[in-house]
Design an enzyme around this catalytic site. Structure first.
Site, short mmCIF file in Angstrom:
data_model
loop_
_atom_site.label_atom_id
_atom_site.label_comp_id
_atom_site.label_asym_id
_atom_site.label_seq_id
_atom_site.Cartn_x
_atom_site.Cartn_y
_atom_site.Cartn_z
N GLU A 102 -5.43 -1.63 14.11
CA GLU A 102 -5.68 -0.86 12.85
C GLU A 102 -7.32 -0.21 13.40
O GLU A 102 -8.24 -0.94 14.00
CB GLU A 102 -6.34 -1.49 11.54
CG GLU A 102 -4.98 -2.12 10.92
CD GLU A 102 -5.16 -2.43 9.56
OE1 GLU A 102 -6.30 -2.20 8.92
OE2 GLU A 102 -4.41 -3.28 8.93
N GLN A 112 0.90 -1.21 0.03
CA GLN A 112 -0.13 0.08 -0.20
C GLN A 112 0.76 1.23 -0.09
O GLN A 112 0.30 2.42 -0.42
CB GLN A 112 -0.97 -0.03 1.11
CG GLN A 112 -1.97 -1.04 1.14
CD GLN A 112 -3.00 -1.00 2.30
OE1 GLN A 112 -2.76 -1.94 3.23
NE2 GLN A 112 -4.05 -0.37 2.09
N ASN A 130 -1.95 -10.60 8.64
CA ASN A 130 -3.31 -9.63 8.94
C ASN A 130 -4.19 -9.92 8.16
O ASN A 130 -4.48 -10.26 7.02
CB ASN A 130 -2.43 -8.22 8.23
CG ASN A 130 -3.48 -7.32 8.25
OD1 ASN A 130 -3.72 -6.75 9.38
ND2 ASN A 130 -4.11 -6.85 7.30
N GLU A 131 -5.31 -9.98 8.69
CA GLU A 131 -6.70 -10.42 8.49
C GLU A 131 -6.71 -11.43 7.22
O GLU A 131 -7.22 -11.27 6.34
CB GLU A 131 -7.19 -9.02 7.66
CG GLU A 131 -7.27 -7.68 8.51
CD GLU A 131 -7.70 -6.62 7.79
OE1 GLU A 131 -8.37 -6.63 6.82
OE2 GLU A 131 -7.89 -5.45 8.53
N GLU A 171 -5.46 1.87 -1.60
CA GLU A 171 -6.35 1.11 -0.75
C GLU A 171 -6.87 0.13 -1.65
O GLU A 171 -8.34 0.04 -1.90
CB GLU A 171 -7.50 2.19 -0.24
CG GLU A 171 -8.75 1.51 0.62
CD GLU A 171 -8.35 0.89 1.84
OE1 GLU A 171 -7.41 0.94 2.61
OE2 GLU A 171 -8.86 -0.39 1.98
N TRP A 172 -6.23 -0.70 -1.83
CA TRP A 172 -6.69 -2.12 -2.66
C TRP A 172 -7.40 -2.01 -3.87
O TRP A 172 -7.42 -0.98 -4.63
CB TRP A 172 -7.25 -3.26 -1.50
CG TRP A 172 -6.20 -3.23 -0.43
CD1 TRP A 172 -6.33 -2.71 1.01
CD2 TRP A 172 -4.79 -3.71 -0.42
NE1 TRP A 172 -5.40 -3.29 1.74
CE2 TRP A 172 -4.54 -3.66 0.97
CE3 TRP A 172 -4.24 -4.62 -1.46
CZ2 TRP A 172 -2.87 -4.42 1.19
CZ3 TRP A 172 -2.77 -5.14 -1.10
CH2 TRP A 172 -2.26 -4.98 0.35
N TRP A 184 -4.98 3.40 11.67
CA TRP A 184 -4.97 3.14 10.24
C TRP A 184 -5.41 4.32 9.54
O TRP A 184 -6.38 4.79 9.61
CB TRP A 184 -5.81 1.84 9.67
CG TRP A 184 -5.48 1.88 8.21
CD1 TRP A 184 -6.28 2.32 7.23
CD2 TRP A 184 -4.44 0.96 7.70
NE1 TRP A 184 -5.73 1.80 6.02
CE2 TRP A 184 -4.55 1.25 6.18
CE3 TRP A 184 -3.51 0.12 8.07
CZ2 TRP A 184 -3.83 0.48 5.21
CZ3 TRP A 184 -2.52 -0.32 7.24
CH2 TRP A 184 -2.67 -0.30 5.80
N TYR A 232 -13.18 -1.55 12.44
CA TYR A 232 -13.50 -0.34 11.56
C TYR A 232 -15.09 0.00 11.84
O TYR A 232 -15.72 1.42 12.01
CB TYR A 232 -13.46 -0.58 10.04
CG TYR A 232 -11.99 -0.39 9.61
CD1 TYR A 232 -11.27 0.85 9.57
CD2 TYR A 232 -11.22 -1.52 9.68
CE1 TYR A 232 -10.12 1.01 9.28
CE2 TYR A 232 -9.91 -1.48 9.34
CZ TYR A 232 -9.36 -0.39 9.37
OH TYR A 232 -7.80 -0.26 9.09
O1 IFM Z 1 -6.27 -0.66 3.95
C1 IFM Z 1 -7.02 -1.60 4.73
C2 IFM Z 1 -5.76 -2.70 5.45
O2 IFM Z 1 -4.71 -3.06 4.63
C3 IFM Z 1 -6.40 -3.66 6.02
N1 IFM Z 1 -7.36 -3.31 7.01
C4 IFM Z 1 -8.54 -2.61 6.39
C5 IFM Z 1 -7.76 -1.28 5.84
C6 IFM Z 1 -8.72 -0.19 5.24
O3 IFM Z 1 -9.52 -0.99 4.51
#
Ligand code: IFM
Length: 451
Positions: free
Chosen positions: A353, A18, A163-164, A407-408, A400, A295
């Site tokens: 995050e 990113q 991560n996730e 952003e993906w 975060w 989030y």
């Molecule tokens: O940008 C992402 C991150 O890479 C992983 N967690 C959520 C963020 C926001 O969408």
């Protein structure tokens, strides 16, 4: 509120793909995200992370900005393909040297490195061998992690394996919205299992090597609440919780997948991953901490047309939304912390995050007065304080994110940073939230309730 405990970590998080850019520099190998983002239509506006924030070439500047921000800790991820361009084999010295500069630069500035070993950028060469659907990838992951443990011994003392993993497994292999862009639910279940095996092998290697420090995993967790009081929506919310939260929490903390979900998937005729008792033991080895990325609350509505999960989400339920269309629900953070503490008892929790996306540009004075982000962070941190008051062992909080980044699959549309990055010049401009967070960190949170 009593305040945050002494030694509480205040940090920011980033991820390699990113922010780094330098996609072809220093011997870096191709990753699944390079491949995926270059296929037209996969990413909003056909953006990609070839340059991102060009942090690969702005390292000193970014390190100085972190110092100015006054964080105690910086969470970043290593791009596996900078170390092993094809996923395994001989280490690439130039790639290793980049992370040496990063880690040493942090230590010189008295900032603790929190190193994520995998934040979604699998070497494409491993994908070509089946990626996370292939159990062999878990072994390659262990080898890569062991290399980093040895290399950074004594310098890096906080690691997160994955991560996730939910995002890699399901948006990556079920809906195909994320790399590698596969659309097959059984493949997603298999990928989730191999990811967890990789996690278990890495934990085992860390323990057996006797490395100093702590290691854990980061999950994206959020309460799944029914959109209405109907029985159908309540059941859908429980299923959603099983699909996204318990599918990872249960194997990690109880050594087996949630039975209701396993049965449900079998009833849908899905082919299930092969799971041995030994797998269960490996995956559920104790971690030193659980990282939680939070989030929003996910409001859930039954929808039989969505196979196989049979629900939809993404509703505001009357809450204000961020630019990413995430409902703003601070109490969800407190709820998930209390629930995870009560049901799974991790020894320690870091919020690895939390943040909000808005579209901001400098005003006429060149300033970015991102009051909405400050509000978001303020209300969420307040809830962290409440959870600590309720006995949840939260030991740190990471915003975060540090820089406005890639952003993906939404490209550069969603900006979460405390620092604005001019996409043409790469000039960095700290936003108002940067100064606000600096004060919060410097006061160990007291700034939250002082006017
Ligand atoms: O940008 C992402 C991150 O890479 C992983 N967690 C959520 C963020 C926001 O969408």
């Amino acid at each position: 509120m009593e305040g945050f405990p002494k030694g509480f970590r205040w940090g920011v998080t980033t991820a390699s793909y990113q922010i780094e850019g330098g996609a072809k520099d220093g011997g870096r190998g191709e990753t699944v995200w390079d491949r995926f983002s270059h296929i037209p239509g996969n990413v909003l506006h056909d953006d990609n992370g070839d340059i991102a924030c060009d942090s690969y070439h702005h390292l000193e500047e970014d390190l100085d900005l972190l110092k100015e921000l006054g964080v105690t800790s910086y969470r970043f991820s290593v791009a596996w393909s900078r170390i092993f361009p094809k996923g395994y084999g001989e280490a690439n010295e130039e790639g290793v040297a980049y992370y040496d500069r990063l880690v040493d630069g942090l230590l010189e500035r008295k900032i603790e490195p929190f190193l994520t070993l995998y934040h979604w950028d699998l070497p494409q060469a491993l994908q070509d061998e089946g990626g996370w659907m292939n159990r062999k990838t878990a072994e390659h992951f262990e080898m890569y992690c062991s290399y980093l443990f040895r290399h950074f011994k004594g310098r890096v003392t906080h690691y997160m394996t994955l991560n996730e993993p939910w995002v890699v497994a399901f948006p990556g292999h079920y809906t195909g919205e994320m790399a590698p862009g596969i659309r097959d639910f059984s493949a997603a279940l298999q990928a989730a299992h191999v990811l967890l095996l990789g996690h278990g092998l890495a934990i085992k290697a860390f323990r057996e090597g006797g490395y100093p420090g702590e290691i854990g995993i980061t999950l994206n967790l959020c309460p799944k609440e029914p959109l209405t009081d109907s029985r159908e929506d309540c059941e859908a919310a429980i299923r959603h919780d099983g699909y996204a939260n318990r599918w990872f929490l249960d194997p990690l903390f109880r050594g087996h997948y949630p039975e209701d979900m396993w049965r449900f998937y079998e009833e849908q005729g899905l082919s299930m991953p092969e799971v041995t008792e030994e797998d269960g033991r490996l995956v559920s080895q104790p971690v030193d901490f659980l990282g939680i990325n939070y989030y929003n609350i996910d409001f859930t509505k039954e929808d039989k047309s969505v196979w196989p999960i049979q629900f939809k989400t993404g509703f505001s339920a009357g809450n204000a939304m961020t630019h990413y269309q995430m409902p703003i629900t601070p109490d969800g953070l407190r709820k998930i912390l209390v629930r995870v503490h009560k049901d799974y008892h991790p020894a320690k929790i870091y919020i690895t995050e939390n943040g909000a996306s808005y579209q901001e540009h400098p005003d006429r004075n060149g300033e970015i007065l991102d009051e909405a982000r400050i509000d978001y962070l303020h209300t969420h941190l307040w809830k962290v304080g409440e959870a600590i008051g309720e006995g949840v062992p939260v030991a740190g909080y990471f915003v975060w994110t540090f820089l406005d980044d890639f952003e993906w699959n939404t490209g550069f549309e969603n900006q979460f940073g405390l620092v604005y990055v001019d996409r043409k010049t790469m000039e960095r401009t700290p936003k108002k939230s940067f100064s606000w967070y600096r004060e919060v960190a410097a006061s160990n949170g007291k700034r939250l309730w002082e006017k």
